[in-house]
Design a protein around this motif. Structure first.
Motif, PDB file in Angstrom:
ATOM      1  N   TYR A 115       0.837  -1.214   0.000  1.00 42.20           N
ATOM      2  CA  TYR A 115       0.000   0.000   0.000  1.00 42.20           C
ATOM      3  C   TYR A 115       0.867   1.257   0.000  1.00 42.20           C
ATOM      4  O   TYR A 115       0.500   2.262  -0.605  1.00 42.20           O
ATOM      5  N   TRP A 116       1.998   1.203   0.709  1.00 45.70           N
ATOM      6  CA  TRP A 116       2.892   2.366   0.744  1.00 45.70           C
ATOM      7  C   TRP A 116       3.441   2.669  -0.646  1.00 45.70           C
ATOM      8  O   TRP A 116       3.515   3.832  -1.052  1.00 45.70           O
ATOM      9  N   ARG A 181      -7.154   6.248  -1.206  1.00 46.29           N
ATOM     10  CA  ARG A 181      -7.785   5.006  -0.779  1.00 46.29           C
ATOM     11  C   ARG A 181      -6.739   4.033  -0.257  1.00 46.29           C
ATOM     12  O   ARG A 181      -7.000   3.240   0.660  1.00 46.29           O
ATOM     13  N   GLU A 182      -5.547   4.080  -0.846  1.00 53.38           N
ATOM     14  CA  GLU A 182      -4.464   3.234  -0.363  1.00 53.38           C
ATOM     15  C   GLU A 182      -4.067   3.625   1.055  1.00 53.38           C
ATOM     16  O   GLU A 182      -3.674   2.777   1.856  1.00 53.38           O
ATOM     17  N   VAL A 183      -4.163   4.942   1.362  1.00 52.20           N
ATOM     18  CA  VAL A 183      -3.899   5.388   2.737  1.00 52.20           C
ATOM     19  C   VAL A 183      -4.926   4.780   3.680  1.00 52.20           C
ATOM     20  O   VAL A 183      -4.598   4.346   4.789  1.00 52.20           O
ATOM     21  N   GLY A 184      -6.200   4.733   3.243  1.00 53.92           N
ATOM     22  CA  GLY A 184      -7.237   4.111   4.060  1.00 53.92           C
ATOM     23  C   GLY A 184      -6.952   2.641   4.310  1.00 53.92           C
ATOM     24  O   GLY A 184      -7.098   2.155   5.435  1.00 53.92           O
ATOM     25  N   SER A 474     -11.491   3.477   2.590  1.00 55.61           N
ATOM     26  CA  SER A 474     -11.506   2.355   1.651  1.00 55.61           C
ATOM     27  C   SER A 474     -12.855   2.202   0.962  1.00 55.61           C
ATOM     28  O   SER A 474     -12.933   1.779  -0.188  1.00 55.61           O
ATOM     29  N   LEU A 475     -13.928   2.539   1.677  1.00 62.06           N
ATOM     30  CA  LEU A 475     -15.262   2.335   1.129  1.00 62.06           C
ATOM     31  C   LEU A 475     -15.724   3.481   0.237  1.00 62.06           C
ATOM     32  O   LEU A 475     -16.416   3.254  -0.759  1.00 62.06           O
TER      33      LEU A 475
END
Length: 525
Positions: A115-116, A181-184, A474-475
């Motif tokens: 994700y990072w 979203r990747e941060v979520g 994410s949602l």
């Protein structure tokens, strides 16, 4: 030309499917750290916690546990071997918890790097055939490709897209939005570890204890004052807050009408406390779900009941027992059970065991007394009498709420019926055979307090908040990519626009139409 036998690769003597030691370790690690294993362990942890909520736990309510053990003598040894009276401290529960931690760490850490990298990655290059994407558009323009791409870059930049612009012969602009979203996802995965660490710190460094206080009595926060105490593995007595607390009064509001009549609508314990010997006294109204916080310690009001004031005199007329006696409620009518131990009575020890009825009533159908209401409408005690050796000097710890009757037979009438003491406030009865007297002098109230110190609760709370933020991200954040390509052909400059919603279900056609309209509007101007 023939090949020498010495140049052939060595044959593998292992059987099909056989793994070497290193391969076996890698296979085990992959199984333990898979998401499937983590979910299975999480389910097992939830199932393992069920006995802890169904079976009385010694560290939470020692009295309830001892009563359960007395009522189930056959199951008690089995449950003790399985550590079912202390589920959360049992080796098998700890093993599941540690395996879950290991699985989550092995599962989450690689995904964290994934994700990072996704957060820092630049938008990908434009596909070779943008017209193959589900939502696309193309038109011809008379303007130079560089001018159109700069206009597209400016339009997408205003919409907070992250941009990549080609510098080769194939001229395009690649834009991406929703990469947070990747941060979520990253927050959500890391927060799971934070929550588990918070719970682990609380269970290792904290403690939980309970004490029953008769209204008017005080409590000092030392180990000897607790009725039950459940410390963490790394907890030290020096970490306890040196406070003093007194329950001055207790108020309760009863429901007298409707379907819930007879239940307590609310209750409050009026307390005074000192954070230390040198601190001034402060007042606090202790209510359910409104704990008193002193330093790092929380004091909760979790129960209440009645303490009949009973006095026992022996055959010599000496007072061998006197004071409020804790009776434990059985139901919402506060019909309660309790015992009295007069082990210094002469000529023989006296034990009383029976029930207290706040509002006594008699049932013609069952031929017994019962409590019709939880408030003090018609208080009465009804107790059986036991005489003999109460085994209080045998060196075996006894609960103050139970009576050892193994060497103390029940006192009976001449006709063989049990001798029962039925008293209302202010009444006294003389026991037969010169044993003495029993009097019911009044009723006081008691409150049960839970006192706990949970060092990791804020860490766990922060983890829950982070998990919620990450889950919402994410949602609801939709990752979306947009490409614009401009190149010369025989009709002028061909402009191609395409968009892709990576989460699915997004309306990217509107994005394409809006961007095309913006480019053409400037073109016509």
């Amino acid at each position: 030309m023939s090949t020498s036998l010495s140049t052939r690769p060595p044959e593998d003597d292992r059987k099909p499917g056989e793994l070497g030691f290193g391969e076996l370790l890698r296979w085990i690690w992959r199984q333990v750290t898979s998401m499937r294993t983590a979910l299975i362990l999480l389910l097992l942890l939830a199932l393992a916690a069920i006995p802890g909520s169904v079976i009385p736990q010694s560290g939470v309510d020692a009295l309830k546990t001892s009563n359960w053990q007395a009522d189930h003598p056959e199951l008690t040894p089995i449950y003790e071997k399985l550590s079912l009276f202390s589920v959360y401290d049992s080796p098998w529960f700890s093993a599941i918890y540690l395996l879950l931690m290991l699985s989550l760490v092995g599962c989450i850490v690689p995904r964290t790097w994934h994700y990072w990298r996704g957060i820092r990655a630049k938008p990908p290059a434009a596909p070779r055939n943008l017209t193959r994407l589900p939502d696309h558009a193309a038109y011809h323009s008379t303007e130079d490709p560089d001018v159109l791409l700069e206009r597209a870059r400016a339009a997408l930049g205003k919409r907070r897209y992250r941009l990549t612009v080609s510098d080769g012969p194939d001229k395009w602009v690649s834009a991406e939005r929703g990469y947070l979203r990747e941060v979520g996802n990253l927050l959500f995965h890391l927060s799971v570890l934070v929550v588990l660490v918070g719970f682990a710190i609380g269970s290792l460094l904290g403690y939980k204890g309970g004490v029953i206080l008769v209204v008017g009595n005080g409590f000092s926060n030392t180990l000897t004052q607790y009725d039950d105490f459940d410390p963490g593995s790394l907890f030290g007595a020096d970490d306890m807050e040196p406070f003093f607390l007194t329950v001055d009064d207790f108020d309760i509001d009863w429901l007298t009408e409707g379907a819930a009549a007879g239940q307590a609508r609310g209750f409050v314990a009026h307390t005074t406390y000192q954070e230390s010997l040198d601190s001034p006294e402060e007042e606090y109204d202790l209510k359910v779900n409104h704990p008193l916080t002193i330093g790092n310690t929380d004091v909760f009001l979790i129960g209440h009941g009645y303490a009949p004031v009973i006095t026992v005199k022996d055959g010599n007329g000496d007072v061998v027992y006197s004071g409020p006696t804790i009776f434990l409620p059985l139901d919402q009518t506060f019909q309660s059970i309790g015992v009295v131990k007069a082990n210094t009575a002469e000529p023989t020890q006296i034990g009383l065991e029976g029930e207290f009825y706040p509002t006594a009533a008699f049932s013609d159908h069952t031929g017994t007394y019962f409590s019709a209401f939880g408030d003090l409408g018609n208080p009465m005690i009804s107790m059986l009498v036991y005489t003999g050796d109460l085994n209080m000097d045998a060196g075996v710890p006894q609960s103050v709420y139970s009576l050892d009757k193994s060497d103390a037979p029940m006192l009976r009438k001449k006709n063989g019926a049990p001798y029962r003491v039925d008293l209302q406030p202010g009444e006294e009865v003389t026991l037969p055979n010169g044993l003495g007297t029993v009097s019911f002098d009044g009723v006081e109230r008691w409150t049960k307090l839970q006192i706990s110190q949970t060092p990791g609760k804020w860490i766990a709370l922060a983890g829950v908040v982070l998990a919620l933020i990450g889950l919402l991200g994410s949602l609801f954040i939709r990752p979306r990519r947009v490409w614009v390509r401009a190149r010369r052909d025989e009709h002028g400059t061909l402009v191609e626009v395409a968009a892709l919603d990576r989460s699915g279900g997004g309306d990217t056609a509107a994005v394409v139409d809006e961007l095309v309209a913006a480019l053409q509007r400037e073109d016509k101007a």
